[in-house]
Each structure stands twice: as C-alpha cells, then as structure tokens.
Write a protein that holds these residues in place. Sequence first.
Motif, PDB file in Angstrom:
ATOM      1  N   THR A 260      80.796  23.657   7.761  1.00 43.45           N
ATOM      2  CA  THR A 260      80.235  24.513   8.806  1.00 43.45           C
ATOM      3  C   THR A 260      80.987  25.828   8.803  1.00 43.45           C
ATOM      4  OG1 THR A 260      79.690  22.572  10.146  1.00 43.45           O
ATOM      5  CG2 THR A 260      79.749  24.705  11.264  1.00 43.45           C
ATOM      6  N   VAL A 261      80.239  26.922   8.700  1.00 46.18           N
ATOM      7  CA  VAL A 261      80.834  28.256   8.612  1.00 46.18           C
ATOM      8  C   VAL A 261      80.190  29.150   9.673  1.00 46.18           C
ATOM      9  CG1 VAL A 261      81.016  30.316   7.154  1.00 46.18           C
ATOM     10  CG2 VAL A 261      81.395  28.052   6.163  1.00 46.18           C
ATOM     11  N   PRO A 262      80.973  29.942  10.396  1.00 42.87           N
ATOM     12  CA  PRO A 262      80.406  30.869  11.383  1.00 42.87           C
ATOM     13  C   PRO A 262      79.392  31.812  10.738  1.00 42.87           C
ATOM     14  CG  PRO A 262      82.792  30.774  11.586  1.00 42.87           C
ATOM     15  CD  PRO A 262      82.448  30.023  10.341  1.00 42.87           C
ATOM     16  N   GLY A 263      78.298  32.050  11.426  1.00 42.62           N
ATOM     17  CA  GLY A 263      77.272  32.944  10.923  1.00 42.62           C
ATOM     18  C   GLY A 263      76.204  32.264  10.097  1.00 42.62           C
ATOM     19  N   ILE A 264      76.392  30.959   9.793  1.00 43.67           N
ATOM     20  CA  ILE A 264      75.423  30.209   8.993  1.00 43.67           C
ATOM     21  C   ILE A 264      74.943  29.003   9.799  1.00 43.67           C
ATOM     22  CG2 ILE A 264      75.018  28.986   6.827  1.00 43.67           C
ATOM     23  CD1 ILE A 264      77.189  30.649   5.545  1.00 43.67           C
ATOM     24  N   LYS A 265      73.643  28.883   9.960  1.00 46.33           N
ATOM     25  CA  LYS A 265      73.072  27.838  10.819  1.00 46.33           C
ATOM     26  C   LYS A 265      73.131  26.456  10.186  1.00 46.33           C
ATOM     27  CE  LYS A 265      69.723  31.158  12.710  1.00 46.33           C
ATOM     28  NZ  LYS A 265      68.280  31.499  12.802  1.00 46.33           N
ATOM     29  N   THR A 266      73.040  26.399   8.871  1.00 51.98           N
ATOM     30  CA  THR A 266      72.975  25.113   8.180  1.00 51.98           C
ATOM     31  C   THR A 266      74.327  24.741   7.573  1.00 51.98           C
ATOM     32  OG1 THR A 266      72.420  26.084   6.041  1.00 51.98           O
ATOM     33  CG2 THR A 266      70.599  25.657   7.554  1.00 51.98           C
ATOM     34  N   SER A 267      74.408  23.542   7.036  1.00 54.54           N
ATOM     35  CA  SER A 267      75.588  23.155   6.260  1.00 54.54           C
ATOM     36  C   SER A 267      75.639  24.008   4.998  1.00 54.54           C
ATOM     37  CB  SER A 267      75.525  21.677   5.875  1.00 54.54           C
ATOM     38  OG  SER A 267      75.575  20.871   7.025  1.00 54.54           O
ATOM     39  N   VAL A 268      76.842  24.166   4.451  1.00 50.61           N
ATOM     40  CA  VAL A 268      77.004  25.053   3.306  1.00 50.61           C
ATOM     41  C   VAL A 268      78.030  24.482   2.337  1.00 50.61           C
ATOM     42  CG1 VAL A 268      78.790  26.450   4.425  1.00 50.61           C
ATOM     43  CG2 VAL A 268      77.342  27.494   2.683  1.00 50.61           C
ATOM     44  N   ASP A 269      77.891  24.839   1.061  1.00 52.70           N
ATOM     45  CA  ASP A 269      78.836  24.404   0.024  1.00 52.70           C
ATOM     46  C   ASP A 269      80.111  25.241   0.102  1.00 52.70           C
ATOM     47  OD1 ASP A 269      76.662  22.901  -0.863  1.00 52.70           O
ATOM     48  OD2 ASP A 269      76.095  24.388  -2.366  1.00 52.70           O
ATOM     49  N   ILE A 270      81.255  24.584  -0.143  1.00 55.20           N
ATOM     50  CA  ILE A 270      82.540  25.280  -0.172  1.00 55.20           C
ATOM     51  C   ILE A 270      83.201  25.047  -1.531  1.00 55.20           C
ATOM     52  CG2 ILE A 270      84.845  25.462   0.869  1.00 55.20           C
ATOM     53  CD1 ILE A 270      82.648  26.580   2.606  1.00 55.20           C
ATOM     54  N   ASN A 271      83.849  26.101  -2.031  1.00 57.97           N
ATOM     55  CA  ASN A 271      84.446  26.071  -3.367  1.00 57.97           C
ATOM     56  C   ASN A 271      85.898  26.529  -3.332  1.00 57.97           C
ATOM     57  OD1 ASN A 271      81.716  25.838  -5.014  1.00 57.97           O
ATOM     58  ND2 ASN A 271      81.421  27.428  -3.467  1.00 57.97           N
ATOM     59  N   ILE A 272      86.668  25.957  -4.251  1.00 61.32           N
ATOM     60  CA  ILE A 272      88.066  26.362  -4.431  1.00 61.32           C
ATOM     61  C   ILE A 272      88.199  27.019  -5.797  1.00 61.32           C
ATOM     62  CG2 ILE A 272      90.430  25.522  -4.753  1.00 61.32           C
ATOM     63  CD1 ILE A 272      89.778  23.287  -2.781  1.00 61.32           C
ATOM     64  N   TYR A 273      88.811  28.200  -5.823  1.00 57.84           N
ATOM     65  CA  TYR A 273      89.129  28.859  -7.085  1.00 57.84           C
ATOM     66  C   TYR A 273      90.492  28.379  -7.543  1.00 57.84           C
ATOM     67  CZ  TYR A 273      90.711  32.481 -10.306  1.00 57.84           C
ATOM     68  OH  TYR A 273      91.230  33.137 -11.400  1.00 57.84           O
ATOM     69  N   ASN A 274      90.632  28.154  -8.839  1.00 57.96           N
ATOM     70  CA  ASN A 274      91.879  27.589  -9.369  1.00 57.96           C
ATOM     71  C   ASN A 274      92.944  28.680  -9.532  1.00 57.96           C
ATOM     72  OD1 ASN A 274      93.611  25.653 -10.268  1.00 57.96           O
ATOM     73  ND2 ASN A 274      92.325  24.961 -11.958  1.00 57.96           N
ATOM     74  N   GLY A 275      93.251  29.328  -8.410  1.00 55.43           N
ATOM     75  CA  GLY A 275      94.232  30.404  -8.384  1.00 55.43           C
ATOM     76  C   GLY A 275      94.184  31.086  -7.027  1.00 55.43           C
ATOM     77  N   ASP A 276      95.015  32.084  -6.832  1.00 55.41           N
ATOM     78  CA  ASP A 276      95.023  32.777  -5.543  1.00 55.41           C
ATOM     79  C   ASP A 276      94.089  33.983  -5.591  1.00 55.41           C
ATOM     80  OD1 ASP A 276      96.389  34.771  -6.942  1.00 55.41           O
ATOM     81  OD2 ASP A 276      98.359  34.107  -6.229  1.00 55.41           O
ATOM     82  N   LEU A 277      94.044  34.746  -4.491  1.00 49.72           N
ATOM     83  CA  LEU A 277      93.123  35.870  -4.390  1.00 49.72           C
ATOM     84  C   LEU A 277      93.412  36.938  -5.443  1.00 49.72           C
ATOM     85  CD1 LEU A 277      90.828  37.321  -2.968  1.00 49.72           C
ATOM     86  CD2 LEU A 277      92.486  38.165  -1.276  1.00 49.72           C
ATOM     87  N   GLU A 278      94.662  37.204  -5.700  1.00 46.39           N
ATOM     88  CA  GLU A 278      95.017  38.204  -6.706  1.00 46.39           C
ATOM     89  C   GLU A 278      94.526  37.788  -8.087  1.00 46.39           C
ATOM     90  OE1 GLU A 278      98.942  40.580  -8.482  1.00 46.39           O
ATOM     91  OE2 GLU A 278      99.207  38.934  -7.047  1.00 46.39           O
ATOM     92  N   GLN A 279      94.688  36.518  -8.411  1.00 49.28           N
ATOM     93  CA  GLN A 279      94.227  36.005  -9.703  1.00 49.28           C
ATOM     94  C   GLN A 279      92.703  36.026  -9.804  1.00 49.28           C
ATOM     95  OE1 GLN A 279      96.400  32.312  -9.261  1.00 49.28           O
ATOM     96  NE2 GLN A 279      97.803  32.844 -10.918  1.00 49.28           N
ATOM     97  N   LEU A 280      92.037  35.816  -8.672  1.00 50.93           N
ATOM     98  CA  LEU A 280      90.571  35.883  -8.666  1.00 50.93           C
ATOM     99  C   LEU A 280      90.114  37.272  -9.097  1.00 50.93           C
ATOM    100  CD1 LEU A 280      87.841  34.530  -7.938  1.00 50.93           C
ATOM    101  CD2 LEU A 280      88.158  35.414  -5.616  1.00 50.93           C
ATOM    102  N   GLY A 281      90.848  38.294  -8.691  1.00 55.14           N
ATOM    103  CA  GLY A 281      90.500  39.656  -9.063  1.00 55.14           C
ATOM    104  C   GLY A 281      90.537  39.895 -10.562  1.00 55.14           C
ATOM    105  N   PHE A 282      91.326  39.116 -11.285  1.00 52.94           N
ATOM    106  CA  PHE A 282      91.451  39.304 -12.726  1.00 52.94           C
ATOM    107  C   PHE A 282      90.172  38.941 -13.492  1.00 52.94           C
ATOM    108  CE2 PHE A 282      96.261  38.346 -12.211  1.00 52.94           C
ATOM    109  CZ  PHE A 282      96.466  39.636 -11.760  1.00 52.94           C
ATOM    110  N   ILE A 283      89.308  38.084 -12.908  1.00 47.12           N
ATOM    111  CA  ILE A 283      88.115  37.653 -13.630  1.00 47.12           C
ATOM    112  C   ILE A 283      86.863  38.443 -13.222  1.00 47.12           C
ATOM    113  CG2 ILE A 283      89.059  35.319 -13.849  1.00 47.12           C
ATOM    114  CD1 ILE A 283      86.847  34.427 -11.842  1.00 47.12           C
ATOM    115  N   THR A 284      87.003  39.391 -12.297  1.00 46.57           N
ATOM    116  CA  THR A 284      85.853  40.155 -11.850  1.00 46.57           C
ATOM    117  C   THR A 284      85.442  41.198 -12.889  1.00 46.57           C
ATOM    118  OG1 THR A 284      87.271  41.694 -10.647  1.00 46.57           O
ATOM    119  CG2 THR A 284      86.391  39.828  -9.415  1.00 46.57           C
ATOM    120  N   VAL A 285      84.232  41.716 -12.719  1.00 42.15           N
ATOM    121  CA  VAL A 285      83.699  42.728 -13.629  1.00 42.15           C
ATOM    122  C   VAL A 285      84.496  44.025 -13.487  1.00 42.15           C
ATOM    123  CG1 VAL A 285      81.650  44.106 -14.179  1.00 42.15           C
ATOM    124  CG2 VAL A 285      81.406  41.699 -13.515  1.00 42.15           C
ATOM    125  N   GLU A 286      84.841  44.650 -14.600  1.00 43.07           N
ATOM    126  CA  GLU A 286      85.621  45.889 -14.575  1.00 43.07           C
ATOM    127  C   GLU A 286      84.704  47.120 -14.623  1.00 43.07           C
ATOM    128  OE1 GLU A 286      88.324  45.665 -17.810  1.00 43.07           O
ATOM    129  OE2 GLU A 286      89.546  44.091 -16.879  1.00 43.07           O
TER     130      GLU A 286
END
Length: 286
Positions: A260-286
């Motif tokens: 359950t997430v604020p702003g969303i009426k229905t149930s929603v999928d949740i995901n974990i990235y195998n790293g922290d926020l800074e590491q997530l930035g490394f895989i984004t489009v440049e």
Amino acid sequence: MRRKPVPRKPVPFRKSKKKSSFFSGKVGCYSGILFLVVFVLGTAYHYREGLAYYLGFKSDKVLQSATSKHLSDVRNFQVLEKHEGKSIGLDVSEYQEKISWSYVDTLEQKYRLDFVFIRATVGKDRVDRQFKRNWLGAKENKMIRGAYHYYRPNENSIEQAELFIKTVTLRKGDLPPVLDIEKLPKNQSIDSLKVGLKRWLHKVESHYKVKPIIYTGEKYYDDFLKEEFSAYLFWIANYNFYRESIEEDWLFWQFTEKATVPGIKTSVDINIYNGDLEQLGFITVE
C-alpha cells in the motif's frame, strides 16, 4: 427328542476395535492441531520483528482495524528491514488507475521510494492507457523512472519493439528500457521464442544505445533465460513467503504485489534495487 439350542458365540473384540478406531482418530486430530499450533508459533517467531512493528509502533492502526492486516504486510516489513540501505521503488500500469503522484513518496511512512518502472506498451499494438500520465507524473515527482514493454510471445517481435520505441522517449537520468517476459509461446518452440526476444532486445538497444533489462519470474529465469541471456541484467519477481533476500546476480527484485502506497488506490508491486541510491544512478541513461 428336542435339541438344546446352541448359543451363538459373541463376535470377539468388536468393542475393542471400535474403541481403537475412536482413539486413533482422536490422536490423529490432536496431532493435526499440534502441528498447526507449532507452525503458527514458528511463523510468528520468524516474523517477530515485523509483528512487533505492527503491534507496537503502529498500535493506532491496529486499534482501528486489528483484523485487517495480512501476514504479507508483516513479511514486507521484514524484507525491507533486511535490505536497509538499498534503494526501494515500485512499478505501475493502468491497473493502478489514476495515481496522485505528488503523494507517492514513502512505503510504510518509513522507506523512501526512489524509482518507478511504468508499463508503456503491450504486444505489437497496445499502449498502456495510463502511460503518458504516469510518465509525466513520475518526472514531476522527481522519481527515477523507467519504461517497460509487456512481451507477447506469439506476436512479431520487431513490431513490438517498434511500438515501444515510438511510444517511449528516454531522457538523461531515466532507467534503461525493460522487456517483460512472463508467458510461454503457444504456436512456436522455446528456441523460436528466444530468437524473438533477442530481436526485440537488439533493436531496442540499437535505438537507445543502452542494453535493456529483462523482467521475469524466478522459475522462468532459471528454466529458460539464465544461461543464454547471461549478458543482460535481470529484474526478478518472486513473492514466495520464505524468500527474504535478493540474489547477488539480480539487479532488481520484485518481492511483493500487495503493498500500500500513498497516492495509489490499489495494491502495488514493490522492488528492491541491489544497491543504494547512488549506485542506482550509475545504471541510468547518460
């Protein structure tokens, strides 16, 4: 001369058999109850941290609706606690209806939501009805966003890739495109399916100049994709009650579809990235 009637012999041990059957059934019943009690207690002990969180720190919610919490909520908290420090996100489609993106910020009022994968296209001819709205809303909400394509095995792979390319414009800071494959083909072999998947992946990579991510279930990954598509990074779905940790070779783990997430009426999928926020930035489009 009258004969004396011969008395009938009683059936031996008839009563003892009845008693034996009764007591054996009773023992079986008690054994079943004992097993159930042990299972419940073992589960409660295993999820003691999550239960403590819901029954203690969230006592106000418990008072409002003590019986409405599902065990999945407790498991979700347990999983999130075990992955403290890793980046958390969600994925959405038209099934989540109209999302109020300005409210989509945290999970359980504690875990910040950093990223979102948004369904863009389905097969060769359908655009998700909420894609445009979700794509803009996530950006305005300052979330790292990514788009995914739901692949239909029995449709032309190049046409599917072309629809995705026509629909999705990736900007700097967006996540790589995602190919969602969940179904087995009906009218072709597994080898033909793999050829189609490769054609989609190659065409999309050629257009965006970034290698796509593959989303699938853990069993599908193990049985059909793990070896032949090892050059790609994987986003794996597994909601199993007893799986609580992300594998080293998974880029993302979709561990629940019942959050359950604020702003969303229905149930929603949740995901974990195998790293922290800074590491997530490394895989984004440049």
